[in-house]
Design an enzyme around this catalytic site. Structure first.
Site: not given
Length: 422
Positions: A50, A98, A113, A115, A188-190, A192
């Protein structure tokens, strides 16, 4: 082959641009294959979240950067000049640094974070599956994962859990005085959404509803968290019951429209409803913000929510940067060492070929009855001439150019002490 990075992220492009260059998971292998088949890149890994879309590529030369940006624009049907305004690129050492910073969470919207590391690993696995990964990127990403793990274990970057999920829940807590009296609808069910659900549960949300395209996936998450599971198609029936709506799916089209929200707020008798859209492309139509009593936030609106949490991680980030500096140096040294090893192998193979050619000649001479002493002399003479041919030509050229530095290097490589009396 040079390593490059091309991409856009939350720092360089608004969500309206990021959602247009996002890659749907089911189309990722097709995109990778197109990129490699078009010979823009020799190897490629695409990370699409995202907050960023980035292409990590092994290429023939730095000029490929412009071609890959053009490919990205063409693939998504965008104007090339327009996309270039939002793109950034990195080359060789900067590219290595990077991707290490990205995987370690140092380039994320929410500093540190966790994830993103899983998302980078997933992108790597997809590239492997699509056979778009070779020795260059294989070596790079193994080093990247090792460094990211060190950052997690050797610094406090992962303490005080903060993420997009945490920021979304923090926003809900600011708007609702007591979310223990609130109903939350999660779309959603991912990973996040699962994190959002756990944060809400930890903060005592009264009721939790999980909506997903696949009911089985929603039920699995709902069972773990004592929540209710529904299908995406049922959202319209439940929206009026939700005080908090947080959405994060991979849908290419909006799931919640303005009309649906208008009907829900009317049924709620205009009690406020918070909608947080953390999906790219967006799950909730932007026009929803025009609806009275509906408060819509996107990932770009979460900056202020997470600002305080970022400050708490600055010291850890400094320590992490030092680990990454070391990681970049070690990777580049290993890369140079690998190049030298390849050169040594090539040199030995060339010498082996010369040896075999001369040995074959010698054996044939013996078979014809030539005297062994004569054959041995010719063998030694032939080996010497062929092995010193290239160095001799180099020395002559360096001498003709009066290149003393080249002569000094040659003396060292050949083990010749020019000052010694011969």
């Amino acid at each position: 082959m040079p390593l490059i990075t091309v991409g856009v992220n939350h720092k360089t492009a608004p969500v309206a641009i990021r959602e247009r260059v996002a890659f749907a998971p089911e189309k990722m292998i097709n995109a990778l294959s197109s990129l490699v088949a078009d010979q823009k890149a020799n190897e490629a890994v695409i990370v699409s979240t995202c907050n960023r879309t980035e292409l990590y590529c092994s290429v023939d030369n730095e000029e490929r950067i412009a071609q890959i940006i053009d490919w990205l624009a063409e693939y998504h049907g965008l104007d090339k000049q327009d996309l270039r305004k939002y793109c950034y690129s990195h080359f060789e050492a900067d590219s290595v640094r990077h991707v290490m910073r990205v995987a370690s969470g140092l380039d994320s919207l929410v500093l540190g974070e966790p994830q993103i590391l899983g998302q980078v690993k997933s992108a790597y696995a997809v590239s492997q599956e699509g056979t778009c990964l070779g020795s260059e990127l294989e070596s790079l990403f193994q080093r990247v994962f090792s460094i990211a793990k060190r950052v997690r274990t050797d610094t406090a970057i992962g303490e005080n859990p903060v993420s997009i999920a945490f920021a979304a829940v923090s926003l809900a807590q600011r708007i609702f005085a007591d979310i223990r009296q609130s109903t939350a609808l999660l779309i959603g069910a991912g990973q996040t959404i699962e994190l959002v659900a756990r944060h809400l549960k930890e903060n005592g949300v009264k009721r939790l509803i999980v909506a997903n395209r696949t009911l089985a996936r929603a039920e699995k998450l709902a069972t773990d968290l004592q929540a209710e599971a529904i299908l995406l198609g049922d959202i319209g029936d439940y929206l009026s019951q939700a005080d908090i709506v947080i959405s994060s799916t991979a849908s290419q089209l909006p799931i919640i429209g303005k009309g649906m929200v208008e009907r829900a707020t009317a049924q709620r008798r205009h009690a406020p409803i918070l909608l947080v859209d953390i999906a790219v492309p967006r799950d909730i139509e932007p026009e929803v913000e025009e609806v009275k009593d509906a408060y819509l936030y996107t990932v770009d609106d979460l900056h202020s929510v997470i600002e305080e949490n970022v400050k708490a991680r600055q010291d850890a980030a400094k320590a992490a940067e030092s680990i990454i500096d070391e990681g970049v140096e070690l990777y580049l040294r290993a890369l140079e060492s690998r190049k030298v090893s390849d050169l040594i192998v090539t040199f030995r193979q060339a010498a082996e070929s010369i040896k075999n050619q001369e040995l074959e000649k010698a054996l044939k001479s013996l078979e014809t009855g030539q005297a062994p002493e004569q054959v041995m002399t010719k063998l030694a003479h032939g080996l010497m001439n062929k092995l010193i041919h290239a160095p001799t030509r180099y020395l002559r050229d360096a001498g003709a150019d009066a290149d003393q530095q080249a002569l000094n290097i040659a003396s060292s490589v050949l083990g010749i002490d020019e000052e010694k009396d011969h």
